[in-house]
Design a protein around this motif. Structure first.
Motif, PDB file in Angstrom:
ATOM      1  N   MET A  97      38.997  37.120  37.440  1.00 32.96           N
ATOM      2  CA  MET A  97      39.293  35.620  37.404  1.00 32.96           C
ATOM      3  C   MET A  97      41.479  36.205  37.117  1.00 32.96           C
ATOM      4  SD  MET A  97      40.100  33.083  34.163  1.00 32.96           S
ATOM      5  CE  MET A  97      40.344  34.080  33.066  1.00 32.96           C
ATOM      6  N   VAL A  98      41.307  37.469  36.155  1.00 31.21           N
ATOM      7  CA  VAL A  98      42.627  37.749  35.613  1.00 31.21           C
ATOM      8  C   VAL A  98      43.191  38.583  37.274  1.00 31.21           C
ATOM      9  CG1 VAL A  98      43.502  39.777  34.741  1.00 31.21           C
ATOM     10  CG2 VAL A  98      42.104  38.324  33.173  1.00 31.21           C
ATOM     11  N   GLU A  99      42.095  39.083  38.188  1.00 30.08           N
ATOM     12  CA  GLU A  99      42.579  39.683  39.032  1.00 30.08           C
ATOM     13  C   GLU A  99      42.990  38.752  39.710  1.00 30.08           C
ATOM     14  OE1 GLU A  99      40.660  42.308  43.331  1.00 30.08           O
ATOM     15  OE2 GLU A  99      39.521  42.269  41.403  1.00 30.08           O
ATOM     16  N   ARG A 100      42.671  37.496  40.785  1.00 26.19           N
ATOM     17  CA  ARG A 100      42.850  36.722  41.130  1.00 26.19           C
ATOM     18  C   ARG A 100      44.651  35.975  40.721  1.00 26.19           C
ATOM     19  NH1 ARG A 100      38.376  33.188  44.061  1.00 26.19           N
ATOM     20  NH2 ARG A 100      36.589  34.722  44.327  1.00 26.19           N
ATOM     21  N   LEU A 101      44.073  36.547  39.475  1.00 25.01           N
ATOM     22  CA  LEU A 101      45.586  35.136  38.971  1.00 25.01           C
ATOM     23  C   LEU A 101      46.706  36.645  38.894  1.00 25.01           C
ATOM     24  CD1 LEU A 101      44.470  33.539  35.208  1.00 25.01           C
ATOM     25  CD2 LEU A 101      45.629  32.288  37.386  1.00 25.01           C
ATOM     26  N   ASP A 102      46.480  37.259  38.599  1.00 30.27           N
ATOM     27  CA  ASP A 102      47.340  39.113  39.473  1.00 30.27           C
ATOM     28  C   ASP A 102      47.814  39.040  40.453  1.00 30.27           C
ATOM     29  OD1 ASP A 102      49.267  40.520  39.097  1.00 30.27           O
ATOM     30  OD2 ASP A 102      47.583  42.745  38.977  1.00 30.27           O
ATOM     31  N   ARG A 103      46.996  38.507  41.745  1.00 33.77           N
ATOM     32  CA  ARG A 103      47.252  38.487  42.515  1.00 33.77           C
ATOM     33  C   ARG A 103      47.956  37.435  44.183  1.00 33.77           C
ATOM     34  NH1 ARG A 103      45.286  41.444  47.243  1.00 33.77           N
ATOM     35  NH2 ARG A 103      43.895  42.450  46.108  1.00 33.77           N
TER      36      ARG A 103
END
Length: 225
Positions: A193-199
């Motif tokens: 989730m954090v990776e997707r939000l960052d992207r």
């Protein structure tokens, strides 16, 4: 329409020092076991937990302390003494079903002869390894096993704060609370989730807001079916 910026597929640098590891009731026993080195009974330890539970972080902490070499379980072959190569500590990662039982048995015996410490990691406890070699079972049953449990409420939010901080992203408490109540309660899910939000934040040149968080969670849920 908002301009979109391509999010380059670059690895962010996670903080992997002992002081960076988040301790809560669900992982306190594992942290205490790592901290107890070098006073390990039988010079070994099995660290079990699901993907993303913190095993890699604790392995790195122990490697920094012990100077251990880390290898994958499927790399165990040939002369076990050569794998140790004069080292006094070794990490064997991703142990479990399908491991070369004879090779692992010889490596553990070689480590004992050479007075080397061994840390084994796995996603399940020993009962789930489907071992057939009785000598290996007996050898492993002598080792303490510590388990990293799924995150509790305290650790879930603390983990999100750390992951966002590793990526140099500031996120407000209302967004963290919103996410913690809705994300799947696993380390791997929080990391994804954090990776997707960052992207998404990079591509859309916007901060991580509740609206963006809601959209990404909906996308994750849609993909899960």
């Amino acid at each position: 329409m908002h301009a979109r910026q391509l999010a380059l597929d670059l690895q962010h640098r996670a903080a992997l020092g002992r002081e960076d590891f988040l301790v809560s009731d669900c992982n306190a026993a594992a942290v205490a076991a790592i901290d107890a080195w070098p006073d390990w009974p039988h010079s070994g330890l099995v660290l079990a937990g699901p993907a993303g539970s913190g095993k890699t972080h604790l392995v790195e902490v122990w490697r920094q302390q012990s100077g251990a070499r880390a290898i994958q379980a499927n790399e165990i072959r040939g002369d076990p003494g050569a794998l140790l190569d004069g080292l006094r500590a070794i990490v064997i990662e991703n142990c479990g079903p399908g491991i070369d039982e004879t090779a692992l048995f010889h490596l553990l015996n070689a480590a004992e002869r050479l007075d080397a410490d061994v840390l084994l990691t796995a996603t399940s406890e020993l009962q789930g390894w489907s071992l057939s070699l009785s000598d290996l079972k007996s050898r492993l049953n002598r080792l303490p096993v510590v388990v990293l449990e799924p995150p509790d409420d305290v650790l879930l939010q603390a983990l999100m704060i750390k992951l966002f901080s590793d990526r140099q992203i500031e996120v407000g408490q209302p967004v963290l609370t919103y996410l913690a109540r809705r994300v799947e309660r696993s380390f791997a899910a929080v990391r994804d989730m954090v990776e997707r939000l960052d992207r998404a934040a990079i591509e859309e040149k916007r901060p991580v807001t509740r609206a963006l968080a809601a959209r990404i969670l909906n996308e994750i849920n849609d993909e899960a079916g």
